[in-house]
Enzyme design. Structure first.
Site, PDB file in Angstrom:
ATOM      1  CE  LYS A 194      -2.551   1.597   3.516  1.00 39.47           C
ATOM      2  NZ  LYS A 194      -3.566   1.648   4.567  1.00 39.47           N
ATOM      3  CG  ASP A 233      -7.429   3.422   0.756  1.00 42.62           C
ATOM      4  OD1 ASP A 233      -8.313   2.930   0.019  1.00 42.62           O
ATOM      5  OD2 ASP A 233      -7.277   4.639   0.897  1.00 42.62           O
TER       6      ASP A 233
END
Ligand code: SF4
Length: 218
Positions: free
Chosen positions: A122, A140
């Site tokens: 991420k 996310d």
């Protein structure tokens, strides 16, 4: 509608709704700051990270300064972000590696970014998309939830971050990927929230799998 067509329509509508696709973290164009803030944002709000970081960066403005830091002192600055012991260790560890292996520069490949302590896909994608202008899906919580609801990925149920990233990467145009993820964050906060999505006033309601399935089952 094919998933590629759906993705293109979602991109187009969200681009109109949110012309400016800015990262919620105030990193002032500095790759190192974005890396640090990305790590701090785990299980913490972007707003909280934006509050604590000015003092942190005043004390430790770059990787060279942070590499020399005592994690206990770093922890005092980031205490309110939660998990401060492990986050402080990671900030110092990633800085040491950036200095010793990458000459003080935040690396620009997924492979190298993943070698930094505390950096997962991420954060790596955040860096690749925002700093290095590369195709990057930041999977996310908003991206995972909304892409599943829309029917962009899987069969309507949220997928893992890795699967969400992989499936979206295959259907969203490379140059749109990073901006789409920022727009999904804004859209998720404003319209398609986890607990109470505002489907009646949503600009995507006529193409949203979740909405269409709900209408059909009535
Ligand atoms: S119609 Fe509802 S579930 Fe679908 S994207 Fe809009 S707010 Fe989210």
């Amino acid at each position: 509608m094919k998933k590629t067509e759906l993705a293109s329509e979602v991109v187009s509508r969200l681009r109109k709704k949110y012309p400016s696709a800015e990262c919620a973290l105030r990193y002032e164009g500095d790759p190192f700051r974005l890396l640090v803030m990305g790590r701090l944002s785990a299980q913490c709000t972007d707003a909280r990270v934006n509050i604590v970081c000015p003092a942190l960066f005043a004390a430790y403005p770059d990787a060279y300064a942070m590499a020399e830091a005592d994690p206990a002192d770093v922890g005092r600055y980031i205490f309110s972000c939660g998990l401060y012991n492990s986050k402080a260790r990671d900030l110092v560890g990633m800085s040491q590696r950036i200095v010793s292996v990458y000459g003080g520069k935040v690396p620009d490949t997924m492979e190298d970014l993943l070698t930094l302590p505390g950096v997962g896909r991420k954060i790596a994608n955040l860096i690749l998309g925002d700093i290095y202008d590369k195709p990057a899906i930041v999977a996310d919580t908003h991206c995972i939830r909304i892409s599943a609801r829309l029917g962009l990925v899987g069969d309507g149920k949220p997928l893992s971050p890795e699967k969400t990233e992989r499936e979206l990467s295959g259907i969203v145009e490379p140059r749109e990927q990073a901006d789409l993820c920022h727009r999904l964050v804004m859209f998720g906060r404003e319209v398609c929230s986890a607990r109470s999505p505002r489907c009646d006033s949503c600009i995507l309601s006529d193409i949203c799998k979740n909405r269409l399935d709900t209408e059909q089952s009535k």
